[in-house]
Scaffold this motif. Structure first.
Motif, PDB file in Angstrom:
ATOM      1  N   ILE A 110       0.987  -1.078  -0.191  1.00  0.00           N
ATOM      2  CA  ILE A 110       0.138  -0.374  -0.054  1.00  0.00           C
ATOM      3  C   ILE A 110       0.741   1.129  -0.063  1.00  0.00           C
ATOM      4  O   ILE A 110       0.611   2.078  -0.734  1.00  0.00           O
ATOM      5  N   SER A 111       2.160   1.394   0.541  1.00  0.00           N
ATOM      6  CA  SER A 111       2.996   2.201   1.081  1.00  0.00           C
ATOM      7  C   SER A 111       3.587   2.125  -0.670  1.00  0.00           C
ATOM      8  O   SER A 111       3.351   3.604  -0.931  1.00  0.00           O
ATOM      9  N   CYS A 112       3.289   1.396  -0.704  1.00  0.00           N
ATOM     10  CA  CYS A 112       4.517   1.854  -2.918  1.00  0.00           C
ATOM     11  C   CYS A 112       3.326   1.854  -3.758  1.00  0.00           C
ATOM     12  O   CYS A 112       3.782   2.632  -4.804  1.00  0.00           O
ATOM     13  N   GLY A 113       2.243   1.484  -3.301  1.00  0.00           N
ATOM     14  CA  GLY A 113       1.616   2.464  -4.483  1.00  0.00           C
ATOM     15  C   GLY A 113       1.020   4.012  -3.971  1.00  0.00           C
ATOM     16  O   GLY A 113       0.802   4.388  -4.882  1.00  0.00           O
ATOM     17  N   ALA A 114       1.091   4.053  -3.098  1.00  0.00           N
ATOM     18  CA  ALA A 114       0.848   6.205  -2.565  1.00  0.00           C
ATOM     19  C   ALA A 114       2.083   6.711  -3.526  1.00  0.00           C
ATOM     20  O   ALA A 114       1.805   7.892  -3.809  1.00  0.00           O
ATOM     21  N   ALA A 115       3.398   5.922  -2.736  1.00  0.00           N
ATOM     22  CA  ALA A 115       4.414   6.764  -4.107  1.00  0.00           C
ATOM     23  C   ALA A 115       4.093   6.554  -5.292  1.00  0.00           C
ATOM     24  O   ALA A 115       4.509   7.494  -5.980  1.00  0.00           O
ATOM     25  N   LEU A 116       3.957   5.021  -6.100  1.00  0.00           N
ATOM     26  CA  LEU A 116       3.586   5.325  -6.731  1.00  0.00           C
ATOM     27  C   LEU A 116       2.127   6.314  -8.099  1.00  0.00           C
ATOM     28  O   LEU A 116       2.303   6.897  -8.604  1.00  0.00           O
ATOM     29  N   HIS A 117       1.687   6.528  -6.584  1.00  0.00           N
ATOM     30  CA  HIS A 117       0.617   7.873  -7.003  1.00  0.00           C
ATOM     31  C   HIS A 117       0.763   9.360  -7.345  1.00  0.00           C
ATOM     32  O   HIS A 117       0.835   9.821  -8.181  1.00  0.00           O
ATOM     33  N   HIS A 118       1.733   9.303  -7.055  1.00  0.00           N
ATOM     34  CA  HIS A 118       2.321  10.441  -6.303  1.00  0.00           C
ATOM     35  C   HIS A 118       3.695  10.824  -6.977  1.00  0.00           C
ATOM     36  O   HIS A 118       3.679  12.246  -7.945  1.00  0.00           O
ATOM     37  N   ALA A 119       4.255   9.810  -7.693  1.00  0.00           N
ATOM     38  CA  ALA A 119       4.875   9.985  -9.216  1.00  0.00           C
ATOM     39  C   ALA A 119       4.239  10.808 -10.251  1.00  0.00           C
ATOM     40  O   ALA A 119       4.580  11.127 -10.999  1.00  0.00           O
ATOM     41  N   GLN A 120       3.429  10.254  -9.976  1.00  0.00           N
ATOM     42  CA  GLN A 120       2.106  10.530 -11.436  1.00  0.00           C
ATOM     43  C   GLN A 120       1.613  11.937 -10.997  1.00  0.00           C
ATOM     44  O   GLN A 120       1.654  12.755 -11.618  1.00  0.00           O
ATOM     45  N   VAL A 121       1.418  12.186 -10.135  1.00  0.00           N
ATOM     46  CA  VAL A 121       1.305  13.573 -10.143  1.00  0.00           C
ATOM     47  C   VAL A 121       2.137  14.380  -9.923  1.00  0.00           C
ATOM     48  O   VAL A 121       2.651  15.360 -10.926  1.00  0.00           O
ATOM     49  N   ALA A 122       3.831  14.593  -9.560  1.00  0.00           N
ATOM     50  CA  ALA A 122       4.691  15.540  -8.985  1.00  0.00           C
ATOM     51  C   ALA A 122       4.844  15.993 -10.748  1.00  0.00           C
ATOM     52  O   ALA A 122       5.672  16.172 -10.642  1.00  0.00           O
ATOM     53  N   ALA A 123       5.599  14.032 -11.115  1.00  0.00           N
ATOM     54  CA  ALA A 123       5.411  13.942 -12.955  1.00  0.00           C
ATOM     55  C   ALA A 123       4.569  15.136 -13.798  1.00  0.00           C
ATOM     56  O   ALA A 123       4.898  15.938 -14.211  1.00  0.00           O
ATOM     57  N   ARG A 124       3.414  15.285 -13.276  1.00  0.00           N
ATOM     58  CA  ARG A 124       2.459  16.600 -14.447  1.00  0.00           C
ATOM     59  C   ARG A 124       2.616  18.108 -13.794  1.00  0.00           C
ATOM     60  O   ARG A 124       2.571  18.710 -14.564  1.00  0.00           O
TER      61      ARG A 124
END
Length: 326
Positions: free
Chosen positions: A64-78
Motif C-alpha cells: 500500500i505504501s508503494c502504491g501511494a508512492a506510485l500515485h505521488h510519482a504521477q502527480v509529481a510528473a504532471r
C-alpha cells in the motif's frame, strides 16, 4: 516554442519526480521503496528489507505504501510538466518491480500544479479532530476519488457499523499490545533516525484511561487524549475484490489520491491499519461490517483539524540518493 518542449526529460528531471514521490505516506514512515532512473524512465521497486515482520508479515502495508508512492510519482510528473505513462507489474505480480513510468514533455494545468502543492503540504496529524461533523457528501466524494484511482472504498455512515468498527479497533490494539515483539518493533520505529521512522513529537501518547488506544507508538509525546473514533469523524474503508499484492498496490494509489483530495478540501486523514493487521479483527470487519462485499485493506479516519492548532513538523524523508539503485 511550446512550454512542454522547454522541459526536456533528463536524469535530473526524473530525480525530481522521485524526490516528490517519496513524500508519500508509508507504514511507520519506513519508506519501503527503491527507485531506478534511466533517462526518461523511472522504475518503482518494493524494498522487502524495510518490511516490518511483526506488524506486516504479509507485506500488505508495504505494498500500500508503494502504491501511494506510485500515485505521488504521477502527480509529481504532471505538476512538473511531464506526462507519465505507467506500466504496472512489468515482470509480473510476484516481482519487486512494481511499475515502470515513462515520462514525456507535456503542458501542465493549474490543477496539476495545485495537486503537486497539496502533495508537498500533506502531513499526518494524529490528534483529535474538531467536533464539526464530516458530511456524507464529502465522504462519498472520497469514495469516488478512490474508485477513479484504481481502488475501491466504502464510507461508513451507519451508527451501528461505526460502533462495531470502534470495538474492532480496540480489540486489535489490545491484541497487538499483548505481543512483545510487535511492541518492540513499534518502539524501534519511533524516533528511528534522522531520515525515517515516526518522531515522538508528532504522536499522541498511550493513556491509562483507554488502554486499547494508541499502543502502536507508546512513547508518543504529542498532547491529545480522547477516543480513537468519535461520532463526528468520517470513516472510509479502502478495500478491494481480493487481498493480494496487486490489490494492495491499487489501494495505495487510491490512498494517495484520496489523501491529496482531502488536503485540497481542507480535510485531515489518519490511517488506522491495526484493525486490518490482526487476522481476527480483519475478518470481522470484512464480514460483520462490510458484509463480505470486499476485502478491507485500510481504514481512514476523516475530519477537520482546529484552525488554531499549531502546524506539525514534517516527518523526515530519506535523501533521494538513498532510495536510488543502479
Amino acid at each position: 516554442m511550446p512550454a512542454a518542449a522547454r522541459r526536456p526529460v533528463d536524469a535530473p528531471s526524473a530525480r525530481a519526480v522521485v524526490e516528490a514521490a517519496c513524500r508519500a505516506p508509508s507504514i511507520h514512515n519506513t519508506q519501503p521503496w527503491r527507485w531506478r532512473v534511466d533517462d526518461a524512465v523511472v522504475e518503482l521497486l518494493a524494498d522487502p528489507g524495510r518490511r516490518l515482520p511483526h506488524t506486516d508479515p504479509r507485506g500488505r502495508s508495504l505494498a500500500i505504501s508503494c502504491g501511494a508512492a506510485l500515485h505521488h510519482a504521477q502527480v509529481a510528473a504532471r505538476g512538473l510538466g511531464y506526462r507519465p505513462a505507467v506500466q504496472r507489474w512489468p515482470d509480473g505480480p510476484e516481482s519487486d518491480l512494481l511499475a515502470r513510468v515513462s515520462l514525456s514533455p507535456a503542458a501542465r494545468s493549474a490543477d496539476d500544479v495545485a495537486l503537486l502543492r497539496a502533495l508537498r503540504e500533506r502531513r499526518t496529524d494524529r490528534r483529535r479532530f474538531t467536533s464539526w461533523p464530516v458530511q456524507g457528501a464529502r465522504l462519498e466524494r472520497l469514495v469516488e476519488v478512490a474508485r477513479e484511482s484504481r481502488g475501491d472504498a466504502i464510507a461508513l455512515h451507519d451508527v451501528i457499523d461505526r460502533f462495531r468498527l470502534e470495538h474492532l479497533v480496540g480489540r486489535a490494539r489490545l491484541a497487538q499490545a499483548a505481543d512483545p515483539a510487535l511492541l518492540e518493533e513499534h518502539r524501534r520505529w519511533t524516533d528511528h533516525g534522522p531520515y525515517d521512522g515516526v518522531p515522538a513529537v508528532v504522536v499522541p501518547p498511550a493513556t491509562d484511561e483507554v488502554p486499547s488506544r494508541r499502543t502502536r507508538f507508546p512513547d508518543g509525546s504529542l498532547e491529545d487524549r480522547d477516543h480513537e473514533i468519535e461520532t463526528t469523524d468520517g470513516v472510509v474503508v479502502l478495500c478491494g475484490a481480493a487481498d493480494d499484492r496487486a490489490s494492495w498496490v491499487a489501494t495505495g494509489e487510491a490512498l494517495g489520491a484520496v489523501w491529496l483530495h482531502a488536503v485540497q478540501d481542507g480535510l485531515a486523514i489518519v490511517p488506522l491499519s491495526q484493525v486490518v493487521e490482526v487476522d481476527e479483527t480483519r475478518s470481522s470487519l470484512q464480514h460483520q461490517v462490510l458484509l463480505g462485499v470486499a476485502a478491507p485493506h485500510l481504514v481512514l479516519r476523516v475530519g477537520w483539524q482546529a484552525i488554531s492548532r499549531r502546524h506539525l513538523p514534517r516527518t523526515p524523508r530519506r535523501p533521494v540518493t538513498d532510495v536510488l539503485v543502479p
